[in-house]
Design a protein around this motif. Structure first.
Motif, PDB file in Angstrom:
ATOM      1  N   GLU A 178      -5.991 -11.151   4.848  1.00  9.19           N
ATOM      2  CA  GLU A 178      -6.835 -10.343   3.973  1.00  9.19           C
ATOM      3  C   GLU A 178      -6.688  -8.860   4.278  1.00  9.19           C
ATOM      4  OE1 GLU A 178     -10.810 -11.749   4.402  1.00  9.19           O
ATOM      5  OE2 GLU A 178     -10.487 -13.536   3.155  1.00  9.19           O
TER       6      GLU A 178
ATOM      7  N   GLN B 298      -3.535  -7.375   2.755  1.00 13.49           N
ATOM      8  CA  GLN B 298      -3.681  -7.150   1.317  1.00 13.49           C
ATOM      9  C   GLN B 298      -4.527  -5.919   1.020  1.00 13.49           C
ATOM     10  OE1 GLN B 298      -5.244 -10.762  -0.373  1.00 13.49           O
ATOM     11  NE2 GLN B 298      -3.502 -12.014   0.267  1.00 13.49           N
ATOM     12  N   HIS B 299      -5.642  -5.768   1.720  1.00 11.80           N
ATOM     13  CA  HIS B 299      -6.524  -4.625   1.484  1.00 11.80           C
ATOM     14  C   HIS B 299      -5.848  -3.310   1.871  1.00 11.80           C
ATOM     15  CE1 HIS B 299     -10.251  -7.460   1.871  1.00 11.80           C
ATOM     16  NE2 HIS B 299      -9.577  -7.627   0.737  1.00 11.80           N
TER      17      HIS B 299
END
Length: 317
Positions: A61, A64-65
């Motif tokens: 995650e 991706q961020h």
């Protein structure tokens, strides 16, 4: 004339000085009871597995961020039919999602505390087992007869429980710290360990481990059945978070229409724990992190006090 025979005076028995600190001997004794069972290393393996899985999810995650935040070509485009307030809220959200520093700090807080969700459950179960093992294996009577001063015995158990919580925290954090440093180095980003939100997350992650171990100790005092204590602990922890948020959402939706209802969900120990260790707000209406600290501390102190009182007064015959 009769003679009276007198028994010779009893030989003086030399006093043997105690070696070591009595309190530490009791703590070592409690730790030895735990390490002679399979529970501690099974829980230890489970903690490492959960930490590894959480690291994989959090790193995925975070990658991706951070990639989205690094996208300099992104332009804010408001949706059709949006009002002025909606446009302002969407613009603020867009700015946060593309703030590289903010995303790096949030990623660091999550990565360096990986595995805490199930790790806290495991130390709570261990805290309960420290007490329930005494009744499961019928050693409570021998324990209290060997050391009649029950307060010392109970404090020894408490220190052993807190020590286990610290060890589980230390191992999990060592693994997540090593993996996190490699992760940020590969991305060419600072690890954000100098940022207060990240430091706060790590510090209060330790506090959470200690407090949940204390909660488990209190629960084990109330429920002597090992199976009953384990099941109840899982319901309190897992059901308290998922079910608690569901109940407060229903109250807000159908009974009391106010954001303060969702804020008051922090009274649940599971929610308070997540609120206090999150580097950012757990949800928009969440209480401040320090409120979570106070709530969880209160629950743990009450549980610990109950454990001390009941163990001092309970009949062990």
């Amino acid at each position: 004339m009769t003679a009276t025979l007198q028994a010779p005076p009893a030989a003086h028995r030399p006093e043997i000085a105690h070696v070591g600190v009595p309190g530490l001997r009791l703590v070592r004794s409690e730790l030895r009871k735990i390490t002679t069972t399979n529970a501690w290393w099974l829980f230890g393996i489970a903690s490492l597995v959960f930490t590894g899985l959480a690291l994989f999810i959090n790193m995925s995650e975070a990658a991706q961020h951070i990639a989205r935040a690094r996208d300099t070509a992104a332009v804010f485009k408001p949706g059709r039919g949006m009002g002025a307030a909606e446009v302002a809220a969407a613009r603020a959200e867009f700015a946060q999602l593309h703030d590289l520093h903010l995303q790096a700090v949030n990623a660091a807080g999550n990565i360096f505390t990986s595995g805490q969700f199930f790790g806290l459950l495991l130390v709570m179960l261990l805290g309960a087992l420290v007490i329930t093992n005494e009744f499961q294996y019928q050693t409570a009577t021998a324990t209290f007869l060997t050391t009649p001063q029950r307060t010392r015995v109970v404090l020894g158990k408490l220190l052993a429980v807190l020590g286990l919580g610290f060890v589980f925290w230390l191992v999990s954090r060592a693994v997540s710290l090593a993996a996190g440093l490699v992760f940020f180095d590969n991305l060419g980003l600072t690890n954000s360990l100098g940022e207060w939100p990240v430091q706060r997350a790590v510090i209060f992650n330790l506090v959470a481990y200690l407090l949940w171990a204390l909660l488990g100790f209190g629960l084990g005092t109330l429920i002597h059945s090992q199976i009953g204590a384990v099941v109840t602990a899982m319901v309190v922890y897992l059901g308290g978070f998922v079910g608690g948020m569901g109940v407060f959402n229903l109250i807000r939706a159908y009974l009391i229409h106010g954001d303060w209802v969702l804020t008051s969900a922090v009274v649940m120990p599971s929610i308070a724990s997540q609120v206090m260790v999150s580097p950012e707000k757990l949800y928009p209406q969440a209480a401040s992190w320090w409120v979570g600290v106070l709530v969880l501390t209160g629950w743990a102190l009450v549980a610990g006090a109950i454990g001390v009182v009941l163990n001092r007064r309970r009949d062990i015959a």
